[in-house]
Design a protein around this motif. Structure first.
Motif, PDB file in Angstrom:
ATOM      1  N   GLY A   1       0.765  -1.249   0.000  1.00 17.92           N
ATOM      2  CA  GLY A   1       0.000   0.000   0.000  1.00 17.92           C
ATOM      3  C   GLY A   1       0.787   1.285   0.000  1.00 17.92           C
ATOM      4  N   ALA A   2       2.098   1.237  -0.170  1.00 20.90           N
ATOM      5  CA  ALA A   2       2.867   2.479  -0.292  1.00 20.90           C
ATOM      6  C   ALA A   2       2.484   3.147  -1.613  1.00 20.90           C
ATOM      7  CB  ALA A   2       4.364   2.190  -0.263  1.00 20.90           C
ATOM      8  N   THR A   3       2.530   4.465  -1.648  1.00 23.55           N
ATOM      9  CA  THR A   3       2.198   5.203  -2.868  1.00 23.55           C
ATOM     10  C   THR A   3       3.429   5.245  -3.769  1.00 23.55           C
ATOM     11  OG1 THR A   3       0.613   6.556  -1.657  1.00 23.55           O
ATOM     12  CG2 THR A   3       1.395   7.414  -3.768  1.00 23.55           C
ATOM     13  N   LEU A   4       3.311   4.667  -4.949  1.00 23.21           N
ATOM     14  CA  LEU A   4       4.413   4.682  -5.915  1.00 23.21           C
ATOM     15  C   LEU A   4       4.415   6.031  -6.612  1.00 23.21           C
ATOM     16  CD1 LEU A   4       6.684   3.070  -7.303  1.00 23.21           C
ATOM     17  CD2 LEU A   4       4.973   2.332  -8.979  1.00 23.21           C
ATOM     18  N   LEU A   5       5.434   6.833  -6.356  1.00 18.91           N
ATOM     19  CA  LEU A   5       5.519   8.177  -6.925  1.00 18.91           C
ATOM     20  C   LEU A   5       6.325   8.213  -8.213  1.00 18.91           C
ATOM     21  CD1 LEU A   5       6.213  10.108  -3.612  1.00 18.91           C
ATOM     22  CD2 LEU A   5       4.045   9.951  -4.850  1.00 18.91           C
ATOM     23  N   ALA A   6       7.316   7.347  -8.321  1.00 21.03           N
ATOM     24  CA  ALA A   6       8.170   7.299  -9.515  1.00 21.03           C
ATOM     25  C   ALA A   6       8.765   5.903  -9.618  1.00 21.03           C
ATOM     26  CB  ALA A   6       9.291   8.335  -9.424  1.00 21.03           C
ATOM     27  N   GLY A   7       9.097   5.509 -10.830  1.00 19.42           N
ATOM     28  CA  GLY A   7       9.758   4.225 -11.044  1.00 19.42           C
ATOM     29  C   GLY A   7       8.807   3.060 -10.958  1.00 19.42           C
ATOM     30  N   GLY A   8       9.230   2.021 -10.283  1.00 22.51           N
ATOM     31  CA  GLY A   8       8.457   0.794 -10.173  1.00 22.51           C
ATOM     32  C   GLY A   8       9.299  -0.384 -10.616  1.00 22.51           C
ATOM     33  N   THR A   9       8.640  -1.499 -10.830  1.00 20.69           N
ATOM     34  CA  THR A   9       9.358  -2.705 -11.241  1.00 20.69           C
ATOM     35  C   THR A   9       9.760  -2.610 -12.707  1.00 20.69           C
ATOM     36  OG1 THR A   9       7.283  -3.815 -11.749  1.00 20.69           O
ATOM     37  CG2 THR A   9       8.188  -4.166  -9.545  1.00 20.69           C
ATOM     38  N   GLY A  10      10.679  -3.472 -13.080  1.00 24.30           N
ATOM     39  CA  GLY A  10      11.115  -3.536 -14.469  1.00 24.30           C
ATOM     40  C   GLY A  10      12.308  -2.650 -14.749  1.00 24.30           C
ATOM     41  N   ARG A  11      12.715  -2.686 -16.008  1.00 23.45           N
ATOM     42  CA  ARG A  11      13.868  -1.905 -16.438  1.00 23.45           C
ATOM     43  C   ARG A  11      13.415  -0.528 -16.920  1.00 23.45           C
ATOM     44  NH1 ARG A  11      14.771  -7.105 -18.169  1.00 23.45           N
ATOM     45  NH2 ARG A  11      16.686  -8.039 -17.357  1.00 23.45           N
ATOM     46  N   PRO A  12      14.332   0.426 -16.884  1.00 23.52           N
ATOM     47  CA  PRO A  12      14.012   1.750 -17.425  1.00 23.52           C
ATOM     48  C   PRO A  12      13.785   1.678 -18.933  1.00 23.52           C
ATOM     49  CG  PRO A  12      15.992   1.828 -16.070  1.00 23.52           C
ATOM     50  CD  PRO A  12      15.651   0.382 -16.280  1.00 23.52           C
ATOM     51  N   GLU A  13      13.032   2.618 -19.436  1.00 22.46           N
ATOM     52  CA  GLU A  13      12.764   2.692 -20.871  1.00 22.46           C
ATOM     53  C   GLU A  13      14.068   2.753 -21.653  1.00 22.46           C
ATOM     54  OE1 GLU A  13      10.612   5.829 -23.856  1.00 22.46           O
ATOM     55  OE2 GLU A  13       9.683   5.496 -21.893  1.00 22.46           O
ATOM     56  N   GLY A  14      14.152   1.963 -22.716  1.00 18.91           N
ATOM     57  CA  GLY A  14      15.336   1.945 -23.559  1.00 18.91           C
ATOM     58  C   GLY A  14      16.394   0.936 -23.151  1.00 18.91           C
ATOM     59  N   LEU A  15      16.208   0.284 -22.019  1.00 13.42           N
ATOM     60  CA  LEU A  15      17.165  -0.729 -21.554  1.00 13.42           C
ATOM     61  C   LEU A  15      16.415  -2.052 -21.410  1.00 13.42           C
ATOM     62  CD1 LEU A  15      19.012   1.441 -18.905  1.00 13.42           C
ATOM     63  CD2 LEU A  15      19.962   0.632 -21.066  1.00 13.42           C
ATOM     64  N   ASN A  16      16.556  -2.912 -22.407  1.00 16.39           N
ATOM     65  CA  ASN A  16      15.765  -4.149 -22.404  1.00 16.39           C
ATOM     66  C   ASN A  16      16.556  -5.376 -21.933  1.00 16.39           C
ATOM     67  OD1 ASN A  16      17.390  -4.500 -24.587  1.00 16.39           O
ATOM     68  ND2 ASN A  16      15.739  -4.666 -26.097  1.00 16.39           N
ATOM     69  N   ARG A  17      17.791  -5.167 -21.506  1.00 17.24           N
ATOM     70  CA  ARG A  17      18.570  -6.275 -20.944  1.00 17.24           C
ATOM     71  C   ARG A  17      19.531  -5.702 -19.916  1.00 17.24           C
ATOM     72  NH1 ARG A  17      23.714  -6.783 -23.292  1.00 17.24           N
ATOM     73  NH2 ARG A  17      24.035  -5.330 -24.997  1.00 17.24           N
ATOM     74  N   GLY A  18      20.044  -6.582 -19.085  1.00 19.49           N
ATOM     75  CA  GLY A  18      20.952  -6.141 -18.027  1.00 19.49           C
ATOM     76  C   GLY A  18      20.196  -5.911 -16.731  1.00 19.49           C
ATOM     77  N   TYR A  19      20.943  -5.657 -15.686  1.00 21.69           N
ATOM     78  CA  TYR A  19      20.361  -5.529 -14.349  1.00 21.69           C
ATOM     79  C   TYR A  19      20.116  -4.064 -13.994  1.00 21.69           C
ATOM     80  CZ  TYR A  19      22.153 -10.265 -14.340  1.00 21.69           C
ATOM     81  OH  TYR A  19      22.436 -11.570 -14.670  1.00 21.69           O
ATOM     82  N   PHE A  20      19.421  -3.368 -14.857  1.00 15.37           N
ATOM     83  CA  PHE A  20      19.112  -1.959 -14.644  1.00 15.37           C
ATOM     84  C   PHE A  20      17.773  -1.829 -13.935  1.00 15.37           C
ATOM     85  CE2 PHE A  20      21.982  -2.051 -18.237  1.00 15.37           C
ATOM     86  CZ  PHE A  20      22.851  -1.017 -17.956  1.00 15.37           C
ATOM     87  N   ALA A  21      17.754  -1.048 -12.872  1.00 15.11           N
ATOM     88  CA  ALA A  21      16.518  -0.825 -12.113  1.00 15.11           C
ATOM     89  C   ALA A  21      16.074   0.623 -12.281  1.00 15.11           C
ATOM     90  CB  ALA A  21      16.747  -1.138 -10.639  1.00 15.11           C
ATOM     91  N   ARG A  22      14.791   0.815 -12.249  1.00 11.84           N
ATOM     92  CA  ARG A  22      14.227   2.157 -12.372  1.00 11.84           C
ATOM     93  C   ARG A  22      14.369   2.895 -11.033  1.00 11.84           C
ATOM     94  NH1 ARG A  22       8.321   1.038 -14.268  1.00 11.84           N
ATOM     95  NH2 ARG A  22       8.303   3.295 -14.547  1.00 11.84           N
ATOM     96  N   PRO A  23      14.855   4.142 -11.055  1.00 12.49           N
ATOM     97  CA  PRO A  23      14.867   4.932  -9.820  1.00 12.49           C
ATOM     98  C   PRO A  23      13.430   5.036  -9.293  1.00 12.49           C
ATOM     99  CG  PRO A  23      16.214   5.979 -11.494  1.00 12.49           C
ATOM    100  CD  PRO A  23      15.462   4.860 -12.173  1.00 12.49           C
ATOM    101  N   THR A  24      13.223   4.598  -8.073  1.00 17.36           N
ATOM    102  CA  THR A  24      11.875   4.439  -7.521  1.00 17.36           C
ATOM    103  C   THR A  24      11.717   5.234  -6.244  1.00 17.36           C
ATOM    104  OG1 THR A  24      11.695   2.252  -8.529  1.00 17.36           O
ATOM    105  CG2 THR A  24      10.243   2.702  -6.664  1.00 17.36           C
ATOM    106  N   VAL A  25      10.558   5.882  -6.118  1.00 13.46           N
ATOM    107  CA  VAL A  25      10.231   6.635  -4.911  1.00 13.46           C
ATOM    108  C   VAL A  25       8.863   6.190  -4.419  1.00 13.46           C
ATOM    109  CG1 VAL A  25       9.787   8.913  -3.913  1.00 13.46           C
ATOM    110  CG2 VAL A  25      11.553   8.650  -5.659  1.00 13.46           C
ATOM    111  N   PHE A  26       8.807   5.872  -3.132  1.00 12.16           N
ATOM    112  CA  PHE A  26       7.547   5.549  -2.467  1.00 12.16           C
ATOM    113  C   PHE A  26       7.219   6.643  -1.459  1.00 12.16           C
ATOM    114  CE2 PHE A  26       8.752   1.118  -3.541  1.00 12.16           C
ATOM    115  CZ  PHE A  26       7.560   0.688  -4.097  1.00 12.16           C
ATOM    116  N   GLY A  27       5.965   7.057  -1.445  1.00 11.26           N
ATOM    117  CA  GLY A  27       5.457   7.966  -0.424  1.00 11.26           C
ATOM    118  C   GLY A  27       4.452   7.232   0.441  1.00 11.26           C
TER     119      GLY A  27
END
Length: 183
Positions: free
Chosen positions: A49-75
């Motif tokens: 139930g945390a509010t997802l403000l930015a990011g989330g699961t998966g890779r960032p746009e434009g990176l379809n392989r590798g261990y790249f994580a999206r910068p994520t902020v929860f409020g």
């Protein structure tokens, strides 16, 4: 207002291949296990139930392989949520509201971990707060690391130290000889 600032900051972070990275960009996570741990914890944050403000699961746009994580902020995170209680070691910020400085210190210390912490405020007041937080290193007002200062955690974050004089001591063997005069 703080949540809007954090959201904008996370969305401005560039995630890039290391050889092509602009200054200030972040690269991939160190390995598959850590990448999966981060992904799982982000999902748990959403599920709890945390509010997802930015990011989330998966890779960032434009990176379809590798261990790249999206910068994520929860409020709207509570100190009881898993995402607040685990060491994520990834680009994830959890924002936990507090009413008083005493509340903030109590929440910061209500964990089985204690690697590092960050305090913002007037330098004198921030130093007082930093001294009361049970963590191996506290950075005040965005101060960067000092490699001559010891680095290491409290509690389950470990008791060894790296960097500085204390880091060298990890590699020394101390010997005591009794019953002989010092040479």
């Amino acid at each position: 207002e703080a949540m809007a600032i954090a959201k904008a900051a996370a969305e401005a972070v560039k995630v890039q291949m290391p050889r092509e990275a602009d200054r200030g960009a972040i690269g991939p996570i160190s390995n598959a296990n850590q990448y999966q741990k981060i992904q799982d914890l982000i999902q748990v944050g959403i599920d709890e139930g945390a509010t997802l403000l930015a990011g989330g699961t998966g890779r960032p746009e434009g990176l379809n392989r590798g261990y790249f994580a999206r910068p994520t902020v929860f409020g709207d995170v509570t100190n009881e949520m898993t995402i607040a209680r685990e060491e994520v070691f990834g680009p994830v910020l959890v924002m936990i509201p507090y009413d008083t400085v005493e509340d903030a210190i109590e929440m910061a210390n209500d964990t089985e971990y204690g690697l590092a912490g960050y305090v913002q405020g007037s330098p004198a007041e921030a130093a007082k707060v930093a001294n009361r937080i049970r963590a191996g290193q506290i950075q005040i007002n965005g101060q960067g690391p000092d490699f001559s200062a010891p680095f290491g955690g409290f509690k389950q974050s470990g008791n060894g130290r790296e960097w500085g004089e204390h880091g060298f001591e990890e590699f020394l063997e101390v010997k005591a000889v009794m019953g002989a005069s010092a040479a």
